[in-house]
Design a protein around this motif. Sequence first.
Motif, PDB file in Angstrom:
ATOM      1  N   ARG A   1       0.853  -1.191   0.000  1.00 44.57           N
ATOM      2  CA  ARG A   1       0.000   0.000   0.000  1.00 44.57           C
ATOM      3  C   ARG A   1       0.891   1.245   0.000  1.00 44.57           C
ATOM      4  O   ARG A   1       1.968   1.242   0.581  1.00 44.57           O
ATOM      5  CB  ARG A   1      -0.903   0.013   1.237  1.00 44.57           C
ATOM      6  CG  ARG A   1      -1.895  -1.152   1.300  1.00 44.57           C
ATOM      7  CD  ARG A   1      -2.759  -1.035   2.536  1.00 44.57           C
ATOM      8  NE  ARG A   1      -3.651  -2.184   2.702  1.00 44.57           N
ATOM      9  CZ  ARG A   1      -4.853  -2.270   2.162  1.00 44.57           C
ATOM     10  NH1 ARG A   1      -5.312  -1.273   1.425  1.00 44.57           N
ATOM     11  NH2 ARG A   1      -5.614  -3.338   2.356  1.00 44.57           N
ATOM     12  N   HIS A   2       0.419   2.291  -0.663  1.00 46.20           N
ATOM     13  CA  HIS A   2       1.114   3.567  -0.627  1.00 46.20           C
ATOM     14  C   HIS A   2       0.077   4.683  -0.623  1.00 46.20           C
ATOM     15  O   HIS A   2      -1.133   4.421  -0.636  1.00 46.20           O
ATOM     16  CB  HIS A   2       2.076   3.705  -1.807  1.00 46.20           C
ATOM     17  CG  HIS A   2       1.476   3.398  -3.138  1.00 46.20           C
ATOM     18  ND1 HIS A   2       0.669   4.282  -3.807  1.00 46.20           N
ATOM     19  CD2 HIS A   2       1.557   2.294  -3.928  1.00 46.20           C
ATOM     20  CE1 HIS A   2       0.290   3.758  -4.953  1.00 46.20           C
ATOM     21  NE2 HIS A   2       0.811   2.547  -5.051  1.00 46.20           N
ATOM     22  N   MET A   3       0.546   5.916  -0.618  1.00 46.32           N
ATOM     23  CA  MET A   3      -0.359   7.049  -0.447  1.00 46.32           C
ATOM     24  C   MET A   3      -1.404   7.144  -1.560  1.00 46.32           C
ATOM     25  O   MET A   3      -2.529   7.572  -1.348  1.00 46.32           O
ATOM     26  CB  MET A   3       0.433   8.355  -0.364  1.00 46.32           C
ATOM     27  CG  MET A   3       1.267   8.489   0.910  1.00 46.32           C
ATOM     28  SD  MET A   3       2.124  10.071   0.987  1.00 46.32           S
ATOM     29  CE  MET A   3       0.720  11.196   1.072  1.00 46.32           C
ATOM     30  N   ASP A   4      -1.013   6.708  -2.756  1.00 50.00           N
ATOM     31  CA  ASP A   4      -1.930   6.840  -3.894  1.00 50.00           C
ATOM     32  C   ASP A   4      -2.735   5.572  -4.162  1.00 50.00           C
ATOM     33  O   ASP A   4      -3.525   5.536  -5.111  1.00 50.00           O
ATOM     34  CB  ASP A   4      -1.142   7.207  -5.160  1.00 50.00           C
ATOM     35  CG  ASP A   4      -0.453   8.560  -5.024  1.00 50.00           C
ATOM     36  OD1 ASP A   4      -1.055   9.456  -4.404  1.00 50.00           O
ATOM     37  OD2 ASP A   4       0.674   8.702  -5.520  1.00 50.00           O
ATOM     38  N   GLY A   5      -2.527   4.527  -3.375  1.00 47.81           N
ATOM     39  CA  GLY A   5      -3.266   3.294  -3.604  1.00 47.81           C
ATOM     40  C   GLY A   5      -2.449   2.070  -3.270  1.00 47.81           C
ATOM     41  O   GLY A   5      -1.910   1.948  -2.178  1.00 47.81           O
ATOM     42  N   PHE A   6      -2.319   1.158  -4.247  1.00 48.87           N
ATOM     43  CA  PHE A   6      -1.567  -0.075  -3.997  1.00 48.87           C
ATOM     44  C   PHE A   6      -0.828  -0.481  -5.264  1.00 48.87           C
ATOM     45  O   PHE A   6      -1.126  -0.037  -6.381  1.00 48.87           O
ATOM     46  CB  PHE A   6      -2.510  -1.206  -3.559  1.00 48.87           C
ATOM     47  CG  PHE A   6      -3.286  -1.828  -4.693  1.00 48.87           C
ATOM     48  CD1 PHE A   6      -2.826  -2.975  -5.319  1.00 48.87           C
ATOM     49  CD2 PHE A   6      -4.463  -1.252  -5.155  1.00 48.87           C
ATOM     50  CE1 PHE A   6      -3.525  -3.541  -6.385  1.00 48.87           C
ATOM     51  CE2 PHE A   6      -5.172  -1.809  -6.213  1.00 48.87           C
ATOM     52  CZ  PHE A   6      -4.704  -2.959  -6.832  1.00 48.87           C
ATOM     53  N   CYS A   7       0.162  -1.354  -5.078  1.00 50.18           N
ATOM     54  CA  CYS A   7       0.914  -1.936  -6.192  1.00 50.18           C
ATOM     55  C   CYS A   7       1.242  -3.368  -5.811  1.00 50.18           C
ATOM     56  O   CYS A   7       1.687  -3.634  -4.683  1.00 50.18           O
ATOM     57  CB  CYS A   7       2.187  -1.141  -6.460  1.00 50.18           C
ATOM     58  SG  CYS A   7       3.136  -1.732  -7.873  1.00 50.18           S
ATOM     59  N   GLY A   8       0.993  -4.315  -6.706  1.00 54.78           N
ATOM     60  CA  GLY A   8       1.234  -5.711  -6.393  1.00 54.78           C
ATOM     61  C   GLY A   8       1.664  -6.510  -7.605  1.00 54.78           C
ATOM     62  O   GLY A   8       1.797  -5.982  -8.715  1.00 54.78           O
ATOM     63  N   LEU A   9       1.905  -7.795  -7.383  1.00 54.19           N
ATOM     64  CA  LEU A   9       2.371  -8.703  -8.432  1.00 54.19           C
ATOM     65  C   LEU A   9       1.370  -9.841  -8.585  1.00 54.19           C
ATOM     66  O   LEU A   9       0.888 -10.397  -7.596  1.00 54.19           O
ATOM     67  CB  LEU A   9       3.745  -9.273  -8.065  1.00 54.19           C
ATOM     68  CG  LEU A   9       4.429 -10.157  -9.115  1.00 54.19           C
ATOM     69  CD1 LEU A   9       4.930  -9.293 -10.278  1.00 54.19           C
ATOM     70  CD2 LEU A   9       5.599 -10.936  -8.497  1.00 54.19           C
ATOM     71  N   VAL A  10       1.065 -10.177  -9.836  1.00 55.45           N
ATOM     72  CA  VAL A  10       0.140 -11.263 -10.125  1.00 55.45           C
ATOM     73  C   VAL A  10       0.770 -12.185 -11.160  1.00 55.45           C
ATOM     74  O   VAL A  10       1.533 -11.736 -12.021  1.00 55.45           O
ATOM     75  CB  VAL A  10      -1.215 -10.718 -10.646  1.00 55.45           C
ATOM     76  CG1 VAL A  10      -1.048 -10.001 -11.980  1.00 55.45           C
ATOM     77  CG2 VAL A  10      -2.251 -11.835 -10.762  1.00 55.45           C
ATOM     78  N   ARG A  11       0.483 -13.477 -11.053  1.00 53.07           N
ATOM     79  CA  ARG A  11       0.899 -14.403 -12.102  1.00 53.07           C
ATOM     80  C   ARG A  11       0.015 -14.176 -13.326  1.00 53.07           C
ATOM     81  O   ARG A  11      -1.192 -14.040 -13.197  1.00 53.07           O
ATOM     82  CB  ARG A  11       0.804 -15.843 -11.616  1.00 53.07           C
ATOM     83  CG  ARG A  11       1.866 -16.193 -10.574  1.00 53.07           C
ATOM     84  CD  ARG A  11       1.796 -17.637 -10.133  1.00 53.07           C
ATOM     85  NE  ARG A  11       2.890 -17.953  -9.212  1.00 53.07           N
ATOM     86  CZ  ARG A  11       2.876 -17.711  -7.918  1.00 53.07           C
ATOM     87  NH1 ARG A  11       1.800 -17.154  -7.364  1.00 53.07           N
ATOM     88  NH2 ARG A  11       3.916 -18.012  -7.165  1.00 53.07           N
ATOM     89  N   THR A  12       0.634 -14.148 -14.481  1.00 53.52           N
ATOM     90  CA  THR A  12      -0.104 -13.864 -15.708  1.00 53.52           C
ATOM     91  C   THR A  12      -1.258 -14.843 -15.898  1.00 53.52           C
ATOM     92  O   THR A  12      -2.322 -14.470 -16.413  1.00 53.52           O
ATOM     93  CB  THR A  12       0.842 -13.921 -16.920  1.00 53.52           C
ATOM     94  OG1 THR A  12       1.944 -13.031 -16.690  1.00 53.52           O
ATOM     95  CG2 THR A  12       0.146 -13.503 -18.194  1.00 53.52           C
ATOM     96  N   GLU A  13      -1.076 -16.069 -15.464  1.00 50.97           N
ATOM     97  CA  GLU A  13      -2.130 -17.083 -15.607  1.00 50.97           C
ATOM     98  C   GLU A  13      -3.371 -16.744 -14.798  1.00 50.97           C
ATOM     99  O   GLU A  13      -4.455 -17.283 -15.057  1.00 50.97           O
ATOM    100  CB  GLU A  13      -1.595 -18.453 -15.178  1.00 50.97           C
ATOM    101  CG  GLU A  13      -1.207 -18.528 -13.720  1.00 50.97           C
ATOM    102  CD  GLU A  13      -0.482 -19.816 -13.342  1.00 50.97           C
ATOM    103  OE1 GLU A  13      -0.620 -20.256 -12.193  1.00 50.97           O
ATOM    104  OE2 GLU A  13       0.213 -20.370 -14.214  1.00 50.97           O
ATOM    105  N   ASN A  14      -3.230 -15.843 -13.812  1.00 48.95           N
ATOM    106  CA  ASN A  14      -4.372 -15.459 -12.980  1.00 48.95           C
ATOM    107  C   ASN A  14      -5.102 -14.220 -13.495  1.00 48.95           C
ATOM    108  O   ASN A  14      -6.005 -13.715 -12.843  1.00 48.95           O
ATOM    109  CB  ASN A  14      -3.933 -15.244 -11.533  1.00 48.95           C
ATOM    110  CG  ASN A  14      -3.553 -16.546 -10.850  1.00 48.95           C
ATOM    111  OD1 ASN A  14      -4.070 -17.603 -11.195  1.00 48.95           O
ATOM    112  ND2 ASN A  14      -2.631 -16.474  -9.909  1.00 48.95           N
ATOM    113  N   LEU A  15      -4.665 -13.700 -14.639  1.00 49.43           N
ATOM    114  CA  LEU A  15      -5.404 -12.615 -15.288  1.00 49.43           C
ATOM    115  C   LEU A  15      -6.598 -13.201 -16.043  1.00 49.43           C
ATOM    116  O   LEU A  15      -6.590 -14.382 -16.394  1.00 49.43           O
ATOM    117  CB  LEU A  15      -4.484 -11.857 -16.253  1.00 49.43           C
ATOM    118  CG  LEU A  15      -3.322 -11.083 -15.621  1.00 49.43           C
ATOM    119  CD1 LEU A  15      -2.432 -10.491 -16.713  1.00 49.43           C
ATOM    120  CD2 LEU A  15      -3.831  -9.975 -14.713  1.00 49.43           C
TER     121      LEU A  15
END
Length: 280
Positions: free
Chosen positions: A243-257
């Motif tokens: 989490r950061h001030m402007d929202g969030f940033c994370g990592l996803v496996r491409t297969e889960n898109l």
Amino acid sequence: MKVLSIQNLNKSYEKFALKNVSFSMQQGTIMGFIGRNGAGKTTTLKALLNYVHADSGIIKIFGEDFSDNEFLIKQKIGFVSGGVNYYPKKKLKIITEVTKRFYERWDEAAYKSYLERFKLDPDKKTDELSEGMKVKYQLALALSHHAKLLIFDEPTSGLDPVSRDDMLDLFITLVEEEQVSILFSTHITSDLEKCAKYVTYIKNGEILASTDKKSFLNSYRIVKGSSEQLTEEISKKLISFKRHMDGFCGLVRTENLPIDGEVEILPADLESIMIYIEKE
């Protein structure tokens, strides 16, 4: 041809263990061996060279069983770490005179050419060399007995950006001109973005992935969005997030898109992948 093959390598210590480490690399390539400090990179390299004794596992180098042909295989291997810490008050020419006795294919003419190429003064003592020059000296020793597999353990750690870039250019040149193979252990992922074609990732003594760099990068995506967009459904799909001030940033496996919502999906680089995997 496989220049290196490791199958089910195990080594246990009181508080750490390599667990069924398996990967291989092809001739004439650069493979990045990545993971955070303490993940098992150095232990793996020392075990495959028999500097530490593995509990079990099969190691083949140049298609031959290492345990049965250790002396002959080591004639064709060069091991380069981040510095020269032995005999700090000895001149390079003295260390070289001792070292070359161990190699049947020592090439004095090649050695002198590498001294000139790397601008190394044989009358200097090792503690008078910069960190970059120490690595280049070890390279000169390795290449002067015509090593066909170079194993680097954090060779660019502690170097300034310019010296690191020069070293990476040298690695690429060695593969192209000398037809050597390079296994390059590092936690500086930006180095691998430039020179490595393959990547092997180790975490807590276990191999998470070993594949070509392009496929590895394509296996993950960065997800960005506002705090309101971080739903429970999205958070469950993420490997980890911050989490950061402007929202969030994370990592996803491409297969889960795909991920529902109007979040931003971006390509992932090696550094981002490592950061989020280590937070998993």
